[in-house]
Design a protein around this motif. Structure first.
Motif, mmCIF file in Angstrom:
data_model
loop_
_atom_site.group_PDB
_atom_site.id
_atom_site.type_symbol
_atom_site.label_atom_id
_atom_site.label_comp_id
_atom_site.label_asym_id
_atom_site.label_seq_id
_atom_site.Cartn_x
_atom_site.Cartn_y
_atom_site.Cartn_z
ATOM 1 N N ARG A 1 0.885 -1.203 0.143
ATOM 2 C CA ARG A 1 -0.066 0.004 0.008
ATOM 3 C C ARG A 1 0.895 1.315 -0.031
ATOM 4 N N ASN A 2 0.172 2.224 0.180
ATOM 5 C CA ASN A 2 1.015 3.497 0.246
ATOM 6 C C ASN A 2 1.689 3.976 -1.397
ATOM 7 N N ILE A 3 1.021 3.649 -2.330
ATOM 8 C CA ILE A 3 1.592 3.709 -3.526
ATOM 9 C C ILE A 3 0.657 4.712 -4.434
ATOM 10 N N GLU A 4 1.273 6.023 -4.769
ATOM 11 C CA GLU A 4 0.430 7.067 -5.263
ATOM 12 C C GLU A 4 0.675 6.898 -6.932
ATOM 13 N N ALA A 5 1.952 6.413 -7.200
ATOM 14 C CA ALA A 5 2.156 6.427 -8.862
ATOM 15 C C ALA A 5 3.397 5.639 -8.994
ATOM 16 N N LEU A 6 3.398 5.059 -10.199
ATOM 17 C CA LEU A 6 4.287 4.039 -10.841
ATOM 18 C C LEU A 6 4.609 4.314 -12.313
ATOM 19 N N TYR A 7 5.940 4.608 -12.517
ATOM 20 C CA TYR A 7 6.074 4.878 -14.112
ATOM 21 C C TYR A 7 7.743 4.690 -14.260
ATOM 22 N N PRO A 8 8.148 4.628 -15.453
ATOM 23 C CA PRO A 8 9.561 4.388 -15.950
ATOM 24 C C PRO A 8 10.562 5.344 -15.505
ATOM 25 N N LEU A 9 11.881 5.137 -15.599
ATOM 26 C CA LEU A 9 12.661 6.082 -15.337
ATOM 27 C C LEU A 9 12.984 6.800 -16.772
ATOM 28 N N THR A 10 13.634 7.978 -16.476
ATOM 29 C CA THR A 10 14.227 8.557 -17.712
ATOM 30 C C THR A 10 15.419 8.116 -18.245
ATOM 31 N N PRO A 11 15.830 8.258 -19.357
ATOM 32 C CA PRO A 11 16.987 7.638 -19.662
ATOM 33 C C PRO A 11 18.175 8.105 -18.775
ATOM 34 N N LEU A 12 18.239 9.248 -18.244
ATOM 35 C CA LEU A 12 19.359 9.868 -17.506
ATOM 36 C C LEU A 12 19.237 9.052 -16.473
ATOM 37 N N GLN A 13 17.949 8.923 -15.618
ATOM 38 C CA GLN A 13 17.821 8.311 -14.321
ATOM 39 C C GLN A 13 18.599 6.900 -14.481
ATOM 40 N N GLU A 14 17.968 6.141 -15.580
ATOM 41 C CA GLU A 14 18.815 4.757 -15.931
ATOM 42 C C GLU A 14 20.114 4.722 -15.704
ATOM 43 N N GLY A 15 20.848 5.777 -16.377
ATOM 44 C CA GLY A 15 22.175 5.811 -16.342
ATOM 45 C C GLY A 15 22.681 6.098 -15.045
ATOM 46 N N ILE A 16 22.252 7.121 -14.414
ATOM 47 C CA ILE A 16 22.498 7.436 -12.704
ATOM 48 C C ILE A 16 22.357 5.831 -11.929
ATOM 49 N N LEU A 17 21.360 5.285 -12.308
ATOM 50 C CA LEU A 17 21.008 3.962 -11.397
ATOM 51 C C LEU A 17 22.230 2.931 -11.595
ATOM 52 N N TYR A 18 22.570 2.725 -13.022
ATOM 53 C CA TYR A 18 23.662 1.872 -13.414
ATOM 54 C C TYR A 18 25.032 2.302 -12.929
ATOM 55 N N HIS A 19 25.272 3.403 -13.095
ATOM 56 C CA HIS A 19 26.640 3.758 -12.481
ATOM 57 C C HIS A 19 26.821 3.889 -11.032
ATOM 58 N N GLY A 20 25.489 4.610 -10.286
ATOM 59 C CA GLY A 20 25.270 4.433 -8.755
ATOM 60 C C GLY A 20 25.639 2.903 -8.082
ATOM 61 N N LEU A 21 24.844 1.887 -8.845
ATOM 62 C CA LEU A 21 25.379 0.478 -8.471
ATOM 63 C C LEU A 21 26.641 0.019 -8.546
ATOM 64 N N LEU A 22 27.251 0.644 -9.720
ATOM 65 C CA LEU A 22 28.486 0.080 -9.768
ATOM 66 C C LEU A 22 29.607 0.510 -8.730
ATOM 67 N N GLU A 23 29.076 1.847 -8.438
ATOM 68 C CA GLU A 23 30.038 2.454 -7.445
ATOM 69 C C GLU A 23 29.403 2.698 -6.041
ATOM 70 N N ASP A 24 28.737 1.756 -5.729
ATOM 71 C CA ASP A 24 28.053 1.613 -4.664
ATOM 72 C C ASP A 24 29.134 1.970 -3.178
ATOM 73 N N GLY A 25 28.549 2.734 -2.371
ATOM 74 C CA GLY A 25 29.193 3.182 -1.136
ATOM 75 C C GLY A 25 30.482 4.225 -1.554
ATOM 76 N N SER A 26 30.486 4.796 -2.626
ATOM 77 C CA SER A 26 31.448 5.562 -3.121
ATOM 78 C C SER A 26 30.974 7.266 -2.712
ATOM 79 N N GLY A 27 29.656 7.450 -2.672
ATOM 80 C CA GLY A 27 29.103 8.721 -2.596
ATOM 81 C C GLY A 27 28.604 9.377 -3.975
ATOM 82 N N LEU A 28 28.852 8.599 -4.955
ATOM 83 C CA LEU A 28 28.733 9.076 -6.175
ATOM 84 C C LEU A 28 27.102 9.318 -6.133
#
Length: 462
Positions: A6-33
């Motif tokens: 519950r407590n879900i207001e909306a659900l939608y895809p990431l933008t291309p930039l957000q996908e890139g941030i997610l990818y690099h952020g997971l690769l550099e987890d813990g780096s503060g990137l």
């Protein structure tokens, strides 16, 4: 988490930039990137519980501030907006310490806070820490993940927070000044873009470019594409030079961004030995034909590829005009995914299109009214590229060079900033001189200014 919660207001895809941030952020987890920190001193009457209430009110108004990312076990990550969230909040009283001790405590927190990072599948992806410096002064740290908030949004959020706080202090009903568009409208806008037309444009734009520029600056490593760590070196441009830049831009109908791009192109050329220069360039990403885009909180900013083929015999004036026209062309396709751009380029997969980044910071202007005043604002951020120049416009333009110390030493970074300043000064001096006449060797005076601004002992001198 599961999508049946519950407590879900909306659900939608990431933008291309957000996908890139997610990818690099997971690769550099813990780096503060991608962990960014907005820091400011609030002067005046501070009622902490009321201030916290103001923040809660603003968070309830903007869905980006209640968003998390669903990515585990999914090929197509989604962003999920919670209906309600509890904003993490803490306060520390430092009023019994002197100014030096207070600053040390805040600095220690900033470092630890950046390393703490965020769990991207838990909302909200931001938090607040306040430090009581005196009865009339409070230092605030707003830490947020770049996947949900960009620089422009900082001004929008702070304006709302201060407005609501003022209303609460005065005892009137608190509300955000106007009804805002939500980030999902931008997601729909991006999904409707013509990717085929964009691909054709970028294929033609990058035709003939097959290898990223390699910057040689005497570092310890030369073959890494991404930053292993990052430090910053800064330089404020003189008021006189800022006046000259603004006057030149106004008289020649170009922008600050055009002048900065020209100077960065010459610097990258100088360190790479290439006449064909490509680097990343950030743009606001807020479409003029999307209603409410300029007042929407979210991450619109995007990084595209800027290419400069330098004609050394061309007059500076016509060169800057050509760069300005090129930027206008790029603006038609500036929401393209960097992955899609690379896909149609001649640069081999696995090798980046560029290894340096030029960022013209763009934070929405806001005018605090009421009982609180802002000062000593700092915007802490990181980049995954080994070299990134951040330009903060204003009455006095500040340059911040983020650099991987294994690639670019502090000495090299200082020299680069001095060179950049020297190049900019020459570009706006005489539009009839040829590009080849622009020297990248800085004056002794510029080097001395840098040494005062970034001394070896870490304490800036007046």
């Amino acid at each position: 988490m599961t999508l049946t919660e519950r407590n879900i207001e909306a659900l939608y895809p990431l933008t291309p930039l957000q996908e890139g941030i997610l990818y690099h952020g997971l690769l550099e987890d813990g780096s503060g990137l991608y962990v960014q920190q907005y820091v400011a001193t609030l002067s005046g009457r501070m009622e902490l519980e009321i201030f916290r209430h103001a923040w809660d009110t603003v968070v309830s108004e903007h869905e980006a501030l209640r968003t998390l990312v669903v990515f585990e076990g999914r090929e197509d990550p989604l962003q999920l907006v919670r209906g309600t969230v509890s904003l993490p909040w803490s306060h520390e009283d430092l009023s019994r310490f002197d100014a030096g001790q207070q600053e040390a405590a805040v600095s220690a927190y900033l470092s630890a806070d950046r390393k703490q990072g965020f769990e991207l599948d838990q909302a909200p992806l931001h938090r607040i820490k306040t430090f009581g410096l005196s009865p009339e002064r409070t230092r605030m740290v707003w830490t947020h993940h770049h996947i949900v908030v960009d620089g422009w949004s900082i001004g929008l959020v702070m304006q709302d927070v201060l407005d609501v706080y003022g209303q609460l202090i005065e005892g009137v009903d608190s509300q955000v000044s106007d009804e805002r568009a939500q980030f999902r409208a931008f997601v729909r806008y991006v999904s409707g873009l013509d990717k085929e037309a964009a691909g054709s444009f970028w294929a033609g734009y990058l035709e003939g470019f097959t290898e990223p520029n390699h910057l040689h600056a005497g570092g310890l490593q030369h073959d890494t594409h991404w930053a292993s760590s990052q430090v910053e070196t800064s330089l404020p441009l003189s008021v006189d030079l800022v006046d000259k830049i603004e006057r030149y831009a106004r008289e020649h109908e170009v922008t600050l961004s055009t002048v900065m791009r020209a100077a960065w192109s010459l610097l990258v050329s100088s360190y790479s030995g290439d006449d064909d220069v490509v680097f990343g360039s950030t743009v606001s990403g807020r479409p003029h034909d999307l209603s409410g885009a300029m007042s929407t909180v979210g991450n619109f900013i995007t990084t595209i590829t800027g290419r400069t083929v330098i004609d050394w015999d061309e007059p500076v004036g016509s060169w800057l005009e050509r760069l300005h026209e090129d930027q206008l062309r790029l603006s038609e396709f500036d929401l393209s995914s960097l992955v899609d751009i690379q896909e149609v380029s001649g640069v081999p997969r696995g090798s980046p299109l560029f290894t340096s980044l030029l960022v013209i910071e763009n934070i929405a202007a806001f005018e605090p009214e009421g009982s609180l005043r802002l000062s000593d604002e700092v915007y802490e951020q990181r980049s995954n590229y080994p070299l990134a120049l951040l330009v903060f416009p204003g009455e006095s333009i500040e340059l911040i060079l983020l650099h991987d110390p294994l690639r670019f030493s502090e000495e090299v970074a200082r020299r680069m900033l001095a060179q950049f300043e020297h190049v900019v000064a020459q570009l706006v001096e005489d539009d009839r001189r040829t590009v080849s006449s622009i020297s990248t060797l800085p004056s002794r005076e510029a080097v001395e200014i840098l040494e005062r601004w970034n001394p070896a002992d870490g304490e800036r001198k007046p």
